[in-house]
Design an enzyme around this catalytic site. Structure first.
Site, mmCIF file in Angstrom:
data_model
loop_
_atom_site.group_PDB
_atom_site.id
_atom_site.type_symbol
_atom_site.label_atom_id
_atom_site.label_comp_id
_atom_site.label_asym_id
_atom_site.label_seq_id
_atom_site.Cartn_x
_atom_site.Cartn_y
_atom_site.Cartn_z
ATOM 1 N N ARG A 1 4.064 -4.097 17.066
ATOM 2 C CA ARG A 1 4.922 -3.835 15.914
ATOM 3 C C ARG A 1 5.497 -5.179 15.514
ATOM 4 O O ARG A 1 6.566 -5.570 15.957
ATOM 5 C CB ARG A 1 6.037 -2.871 16.312
ATOM 6 C CG ARG A 1 6.722 -2.190 15.164
ATOM 7 C CD ARG A 1 7.856 -1.331 15.657
ATOM 8 N NE ARG A 1 7.416 -0.110 16.317
ATOM 9 C CZ ARG A 1 6.983 0.979 15.686
ATOM 10 N NH1 ARG A 1 6.921 0.980 14.380
ATOM 11 N NH2 ARG A 1 6.612 2.042 16.354
ATOM 12 N N ARG B 257 -2.277 9.530 11.203
ATOM 13 C CA ARG B 257 -3.080 8.331 11.420
ATOM 14 C C ARG B 257 -4.410 8.729 12.042
ATOM 15 O O ARG B 257 -4.486 9.657 12.849
ATOM 16 C CB ARG B 257 -2.315 7.405 12.373
ATOM 17 C CG ARG B 257 -2.877 5.988 12.504
ATOM 18 C CD ARG B 257 -2.390 5.133 11.390
ATOM 19 N NE ARG B 257 -2.811 3.737 11.510
ATOM 20 C CZ ARG B 257 -2.025 2.761 11.915
ATOM 21 N NH1 ARG B 257 -0.778 3.026 12.296
ATOM 22 N NH2 ARG B 257 -2.467 1.514 11.952
ATOM 23 N N LYS C 211 2.495 4.464 1.239
ATOM 24 C CA LYS C 211 2.669 4.993 2.595
ATOM 25 C C LYS C 211 2.410 6.493 2.533
ATOM 26 O O LYS C 211 3.243 7.262 2.067
ATOM 27 C CB LYS C 211 4.075 4.716 3.117
ATOM 28 C CG LYS C 211 4.242 5.127 4.561
ATOM 29 C CD LYS C 211 5.583 4.709 5.092
ATOM 30 C CE LYS C 211 5.675 4.939 6.592
ATOM 31 N NZ LYS C 211 5.293 6.274 7.031
ATOM 32 N N GLU D 91 -5.552 7.063 7.215
ATOM 33 C CA GLU D 91 -4.628 8.197 7.292
ATOM 34 C C GLU D 91 -5.351 9.432 6.758
ATOM 35 O O GLU D 91 -5.971 9.378 5.693
ATOM 36 C CB GLU D 91 -3.397 7.880 6.424
ATOM 37 C CG GLU D 91 -2.286 8.866 6.500
ATOM 38 C CD GLU D 91 -1.222 8.543 7.569
ATOM 39 O OE1 GLU D 91 -1.458 7.649 8.414
ATOM 40 O OE2 GLU D 91 -0.173 9.202 7.562
ATOM 41 N N GLU E 104 0.868 -1.174 0.000
ATOM 42 C CA GLU E 104 0.000 0.000 0.000
ATOM 43 C C GLU E 104 0.902 1.220 0.000
ATOM 44 O O GLU E 104 1.992 1.185 0.569
ATOM 45 C CB GLU E 104 -0.881 0.038 1.264
ATOM 46 C CG GLU E 104 -1.962 -1.013 1.276
ATOM 47 C CD GLU E 104 -2.741 -1.009 2.594
ATOM 48 O OE1 GLU E 104 -2.581 -0.077 3.386
ATOM 49 O OE2 GLU E 104 -3.494 -1.968 2.813
ATOM 50 N N LYS F 144 7.336 -1.585 6.902
ATOM 51 C CA LYS F 144 7.403 -0.330 6.142
ATOM 52 C C LYS F 144 8.734 -0.251 5.439
ATOM 53 O O LYS F 144 9.772 -0.559 6.028
ATOM 54 C CB LYS F 144 7.145 0.885 7.035
ATOM 55 C CG LYS F 144 8.027 0.974 8.246
ATOM 56 C CD LYS F 144 7.610 2.124 9.145
ATOM 57 C CE LYS F 144 8.477 2.130 10.389
ATOM 58 N NZ LYS F 144 8.051 3.032 11.419
ATOM 59 N N PHE G 257 -7.577 2.181 5.257
ATOM 60 C CA PHE G 257 -6.883 0.947 4.860
ATOM 61 C C PHE G 257 -7.268 -0.249 5.707
ATOM 62 O O PHE G 257 -6.815 -1.344 5.467
ATOM 63 C CB PHE G 257 -5.369 1.121 4.786
ATOM 64 C CG PHE G 257 -4.738 1.877 5.923
ATOM 65 C CD1 PHE G 257 -4.589 1.297 7.163
ATOM 66 C CD2 PHE G 257 -4.279 3.169 5.719
ATOM 67 C CE1 PHE G 257 -3.984 1.991 8.196
ATOM 68 C CE2 PHE G 257 -3.676 3.879 6.753
ATOM 69 C CZ PHE G 257 -3.534 3.282 8.001
ATOM 70 N N ARG H 123 -2.962 8.968 16.488
ATOM 71 C CA ARG H 123 -2.056 7.843 16.726
ATOM 72 C C ARG H 123 -1.825 7.609 18.224
ATOM 73 O O ARG H 123 -1.649 6.499 18.664
ATOM 74 C CB ARG H 123 -0.750 8.156 16.011
ATOM 75 C CG ARG H 123 0.286 7.108 16.163
ATOM 76 C CD ARG H 123 1.362 7.383 15.152
ATOM 77 N NE ARG H 123 2.525 6.576 15.440
ATOM 78 C CZ ARG H 123 3.419 6.225 14.527
ATOM 79 N NH1 ARG H 123 3.284 6.620 13.292
ATOM 80 N NH2 ARG H 123 4.451 5.511 14.841
HETATM 81 P P1 AMP Z 1 6.090 5.538 10.605
HETATM 82 O O1 AMP Z 1 5.386 6.766 11.108
HETATM 83 O O2 AMP Z 1 7.213 5.806 9.695
HETATM 84 O O3 AMP Z 1 6.392 4.546 11.717
HETATM 85 O O4 AMP Z 1 5.047 4.768 9.691
HETATM 86 C C1 AMP Z 1 3.828 4.282 10.164
HETATM 87 C C2 AMP Z 1 2.735 5.264 9.846
HETATM 88 O O5 AMP Z 1 2.520 5.371 8.461
HETATM 89 C C3 AMP Z 1 1.380 4.815 10.373
HETATM 90 O O6 AMP Z 1 1.211 5.091 11.731
HETATM 91 C C4 AMP Z 1 0.416 5.593 9.506
HETATM 92 O O7 AMP Z 1 0.146 6.842 10.096
HETATM 93 C C5 AMP Z 1 1.198 5.840 8.240
HETATM 94 N N1 AMP Z 1 0.636 5.182 7.055
HETATM 95 C C6 AMP Z 1 0.587 5.749 5.833
HETATM 96 N N2 AMP Z 1 0.044 4.942 4.949
HETATM 97 C C7 AMP Z 1 -0.288 3.795 5.585
HETATM 98 C C8 AMP Z 1 -0.886 2.572 5.171
HETATM 99 N N3 AMP Z 1 -1.256 2.357 3.909
HETATM 100 N N4 AMP Z 1 -1.055 1.603 6.118
HETATM 101 C C9 AMP Z 1 -0.675 1.808 7.400
HETATM 102 N N5 AMP Z 1 -0.099 2.951 7.841
HETATM 103 C C10 AMP Z 1 0.101 3.943 6.947
#
Ligand code: AMP
Length: 570
Positions: A400, A243, A238, A287, A236, A406, A326, A259
């Site tokens: 996690r 969130r 990102k 998101e 998907e 990611k 999502f 979040r």
């Molecule tokens: P990070 O902030 O780098 O840890 O990445 C995780 C965050 O990416 C999540 O908490 C979401 O806010 C965001 N996010 C963006 N797109 C998606 C997606 N398709 N699925 C899940 N999280 C996503």
């Protein structure tokens, strides 16, 4: 409160997690219900449980002022004492040491004191309430009240250990405690359920925010396949927004959570209004993005909406938002957490939600080269990276794990020079571990662009502390201005316009990649490079067409975009 403080002291004094758990379990098993939930929350540095959704809004300054009013020490002595401890609680205890004996104050009375602070209207009033509370306590109790209020106990009592102590205190299975905590997101509620043996109904409830499922980082496509071990991996986009968890009842009550499980309903009225007509009970994970027409706007536009209690019509028009969904965790009375993602997604799509709801762009990846190609395409579109998901996985709140990964490679790194350093906190209070750094202008001036405190090893920090102490130009409380000589390579998730630093830019999640002793400060990156990166990656609008794949959504988007521009007079 004395017993609470003594227990916390005992927990902090031992390095053994087993012993910490034993001491806490013993204490918890003696408490009545209200005190039990207070004690578990406070032990983990939370004045209130997440489900209560309260905020104290008590500034550091008000706390410091309250202590200094009660102390006999001069302000210079208090400052010196703070530098010694770097911890509000330890500082408060010593600042008020020797004051004649406190009262026997119950946990309930402390909680009433917290409520008074929370409900007070001004900072001055909050300070007076806190002062009145502290005046009744002896120094050891002051220490722990201040630690709770500053949201950090620093006794090595992570939430996992509290869960284990609850299981032990009430003789219930740890897995059941963990699941209840995972679902409720609230240790206080979890503790009460442990006490009355009510762990079975640990199910989702609408309007009780659930902790979000999290993703583990991977560096390469090959690593993603190796870790996930599924023949086909879902990718998907990102999205670079915030969130959002949406709770909706059939009669149209709708609440949104961020979040960190704070309520954000008021900030996104267009989402709430649109949801009200859905005619379903829903819990959606997604998101929020700022958008206009067919573009996703830069994060700086979305930032204007964050934390708002009221959104003006003008702001709604200038920075409108969409919710890219999502995941679906609840549908019409049924919790869906344990269903495979593919099934949850099928039900989400079947809802046919209309604008401003969109569905996350989804594409299968069959092998690492294919994944690399999808990654390159998303980067081309201006996105940060990909979320990789196992289509067979359940939704595991707060975890996690490896079911979600990611993949985002740092966009770029910058070579910068350290201009100021600060004493750290907790374990790092004896070392200079927080570095402010600058880039240079063409004419040789240094302009700060960020501050980082992760990335170096303990040993490197120790060596750098000695170096910086020898290179200090001036001292301002906890901060030392140093000769600009130490060059660092730093990376970050994003660049933002900001007036926090003199460069006019700030970094999101900056971290140090390495020290660059090989590079002189005269060769660090320039403000021009920062500007170039910013306009290349972050001032860019991302095409919205790539975001929406839901049936019929593209047309709805076009229609609404048309209405918007008509209403806007554009
Ligand atoms: P990070 O902030 O780098 O840890 O990445 C995780 C965050 O990416 C999540 O908490 C979401 O806010 C965001 N996010 C963006 N797109 C998606 C997606 N398709 N699925 C899940 N999280 C996503």
């Amino acid at each position: 409160m004395l017993q609470f403080a003594q227990t916390a002291e005992q927990i902090g004094a031992t390095g053994s997690t087993l012993e910490k758990g034993r001491v806490l379990a013993e204490y918890l098993s003696t408490l009545q219900s209200d005190d039990l939930s207070r004690a578990v929350l406070w032990m983990s540095g939370q004045p209130y449980g997440r489900s209560q959704r309260y905020r104290l809004n008590l500034g550091w300054k008000a706390i410091a002022q309250a202590v200094s009013e009660l102390s006999d020490l001069s302000s210079a002595e208090l400052s010196a004492l703070y530098l010694k401890h770097s911890d509000l609680g330890d500082w408060g205890q010593e600042a008020l040491a020797g004051r004649s004996g406190g009262e026997q104050v119950s946990l309930g009375e402390i909680a009433a004191g917290f409520d008074a602070i929370r409900l007070a209207k001004s900072a001055a009033q909050k300070q007076r309430c806190l002062q009145a509370l502290l005046a009744r306590l002896e120094p050891l109790q002051v220490k722990y009240v201040l630690k709770i209020l500053s949201l950090e106990m620093r006794i090595g009592m992570q939430e996992g250990l509290v869960e284990a102590a609850l299981a032990r205190a009430f003789d219930v299975p740890l897995a059941a405690v963990q699941r209840t905590h995972m679902l409720t997101g609230d240790l206080g509620v979890t503790a009460l359920r442990c006490q009355v043996g009510d762990l079975e109904k640990g199910e989702l409830q609408l309007f009780q925010p659930v902790r979000f499922m999290l993703a583990s980082p991977v560096e390469t496509a090959a690593e993603a396949f190796a870790r996930m071990r599924t023949p086909v991996l879902w990718t998907e986009e990102k999205y670079d927004g915030v969130r959002c968890q949406l709770h909706l009842s059939r009669d149209g009550r709708c609440e949104l959570f961020s979040r960190d499980l704070k309520e954000t309903t008021a900030a996104f009225p267009e989402v709430v209004e649109a949801a009200a007509g859905a005619g379903h009970e829903l819990l959606i994970d997604g998101e929020i993005l700022a958008h206009r027409g067919d573009r996703v706007l830069p994060f700086s536009q979305l930032q204007r909406r964050l934390g708002r209690k009221l959104v003006s019509r003008k702001l709604r028009l200038e920075a409108p938002v969409v919710l890219v969904a999502f995941d679906l965790l609840w549908l019409d009375g049924e919790p869906l957490l344990d269903l495979p993602l593919a099934e949850r997604r099928r039900r989400l799509e079947a809802l046919g939600l209309a604008w401003p709801f969109l569905l996350a762009r989804l594409e299968d990846a069959a092998d690492p080269p294919h994944l690399d190609q999808i990654f390159a395409e998303t980067r081309e579109r201006g996105n940060e990276g990909l979320m990789l998901k196992d289509p067979q996985s359940p939704y595991t709140p707060g975890r996690r794990g490896l079911a979600w990964l990611k993949l985002k490679r740092p966009l770029a790194s910058l070579d910068v020079v350290v201009t100021a350093v600060e004493w750290g906190h907790g374990k790092r209070r004896q070392v200079l571990s927080d570095y402010t750094f600058a880039v240079r202008t063409e004419d040789g001036r240094l302009l700060n662009v960020g501050k980082a405190y992760t990335g170096l090893t303990d040993r490197e920090i120790e060596t750098m502390t000695k170096h910086f102490l020898a290179q200090t130009i001036s001292e301002h409380g906890r901060t030392l201005v140093v000769k600009p000589e130490v060059v660092l390579e730093v990376t970050f998730d994003a660049l933002q316009r900001s007036n926090r630093h003199r460069s006019g830019y700030a970094m999101r999640f900056p971290r140090i990649v390495r020290l660059r002793p090989d590079k002189p400060a005269s060769e660090i990156d320039t403000l021009g490079r920062v500007e170039e990166l910013y306009s290349r990656y972050f001032e860019r609008e991302v095409p919205l067409a790539e975001v929406a794949t839901g049936p019929g959504l593209a047309e709805a988007a076009a229609e609404v975009a048309g209405e918007d521009s008509a209403g806007d007079g554009r």
